[in-house]
Design a protein around this motif. Structure first.
Motif, short mmCIF file in Angstrom:
data_model
loop_
_atom_site.label_atom_id
_atom_site.label_comp_id
_atom_site.label_asym_id
_atom_site.label_seq_id
_atom_site.Cartn_x
_atom_site.Cartn_y
_atom_site.Cartn_z
N SER A 39 78.03 24.00 88.36
CA SER A 39 79.10 24.04 89.35
C SER A 39 80.19 24.98 88.86
O SER A 39 80.59 24.92 87.69
CB SER A 39 79.70 22.65 89.57
OG SER A 39 78.73 21.72 90.00
N VAL A 41 84.05 25.86 89.66
CA VAL A 41 85.18 25.30 90.39
C VAL A 41 86.44 26.09 90.08
O VAL A 41 86.63 26.58 88.96
CB VAL A 41 85.36 23.79 90.05
CG1 VAL A 41 85.80 23.61 88.60
CG2 VAL A 41 86.35 23.13 90.99
N ALA A 200 81.96 18.98 92.10
CA ALA A 200 81.50 19.73 90.93
C ALA A 200 80.97 18.82 89.83
O ALA A 200 79.90 19.06 89.26
CB ALA A 200 82.65 20.59 90.39
N VAL A 201 81.69 17.73 89.54
CA VAL A 201 81.27 16.84 88.45
C VAL A 201 80.14 15.92 88.90
O VAL A 201 79.30 15.51 88.08
CB VAL A 201 82.45 16.03 87.87
CG1 VAL A 201 83.49 16.95 87.28
CG2 VAL A 201 83.06 15.11 88.91
N GLY A 204 76.97 18.73 89.00
CA GLY A 204 76.68 19.71 87.96
C GLY A 204 76.27 19.14 86.62
O GLY A 204 76.78 18.11 86.18
N VAL A 207 80.22 22.20 84.39
CA VAL A 207 81.24 22.66 85.33
C VAL A 207 81.98 23.83 84.69
O VAL A 207 82.58 23.69 83.62
CB VAL A 207 82.23 21.53 85.68
CG1 VAL A 207 83.31 22.06 86.63
CG2 VAL A 207 81.50 20.35 86.32
#
Length: 256
Positions: A39, A41, A200-201, A204, A207
């Protein structure tokens, strides 16, 4: 899965303006393993979507190297599938024909193409909607079609640019769970660009936290939790708070 499958080394990107070059990305170094979910971010203006466009081949880097299996990325090809925030379905084509369009240049028979389309519609939970028109679908269903289209060529890398950003919160959560399920089933290397730290967390393995002007990697956070994950896991909540601290000094950063 220790070797770099997708590699970015000292990548930078500038846009030419009338008063001189505008740096958008600076010194991006990132190695992604095969089968990994990464991810990316960051707030508006950090260059995360530009970075994805470099990976898909829609833009060329101003410097540095982007390699997929040690081969330079030059232009678009079937090895890299892309899903945008806007599903970009053709309204005059049915669901199955929108997905079939992605196989236009594939060296397959008509029967093989049909089988692949049906398989991927089933993968995204739309087996009964092959003959439907885009106007008959909800926003979430349209994004499922876009994901099926991005996967139908069996690309080596799936690139996702804010794919759920235009959806309501409930549909977004449902599709996040669906994406996690599809990724676990397919094992495809996936790169997600998002401004949503929770997203994201949740999804992923790592991240990548970016900061703006010019866009650069602030740090990379490992998410050492097994899949599938629950949103209420204490470890995820703690990771979210930790990442949000990186942006607390910037009041104009648009993060969820």
């Amino acid at each position: 899965m220790t070797a770099a499958f997708l590699s970015l080394q000292r990548v930078h990107k500038s846009f030419a303006l009338a008063d001189g070059p505008l740096p958008v990305l600076q010194d991006i170094n990132l190695n992604i393993r095969q089968g990994e979910f990464v991810s990316i971010v960051g707030g508006s203006g950090c260059g995360k979507s530009t970075l994805l466009r470099l990976l898909v081949g829609l833009e060329e880097a101003s410097g540095g190297s982007l390699l997929l299996e040690n081969e330079p990325i030059r232009g678009t090809d079937l090895a890299r599938g892309i899903v945008f925030q806007d599903h970009r379905l053709y309204p005059w084509l049915t669901v199955e024909d929108n997905v079939l369009l992605a196989l236009a240049n594939a060296p397959l028979s008509k029967a093989q193409r049909h089988e692949l389309v049906q398989e991927h519609l089933a993968l995204v939970g739309l087996s009964g909607f092959a003959k439907a028109w885009p106007s008959q679908l909800s926003g979430g269903m349209s994004q499922r079609v876009a994901i099926a289209r991005g996967l139908v060529n069996r690309p080596k890398v799936l690139l996702l640019d804010e794919p759920f950003g235009a959806l309501d919160a409930l549909t977004r959560a449902q599709l996040q769970d669906e994406l996690a399920r599809i990724w676990l089933a397919e094992g495809i290397t996936t790169v997600l660009v998002t401004h949503d730290v929770d997203e994201a967390v949740l999804l992923g393995d790592r991240v990548v936290v970016m900061e703006p002007r010019p866009g650069r990697i602030r740090r990379v956070v490992e998410v050492n939790l097994p899949h599938p994950r629950r949103r209420d896991q204490l470890e995820l909540v703690q990771l979210r708070q930790d990442i949000l601290q990186d942006f607390s000094h910037s009041p104009n950063t648009a993060l969820a």
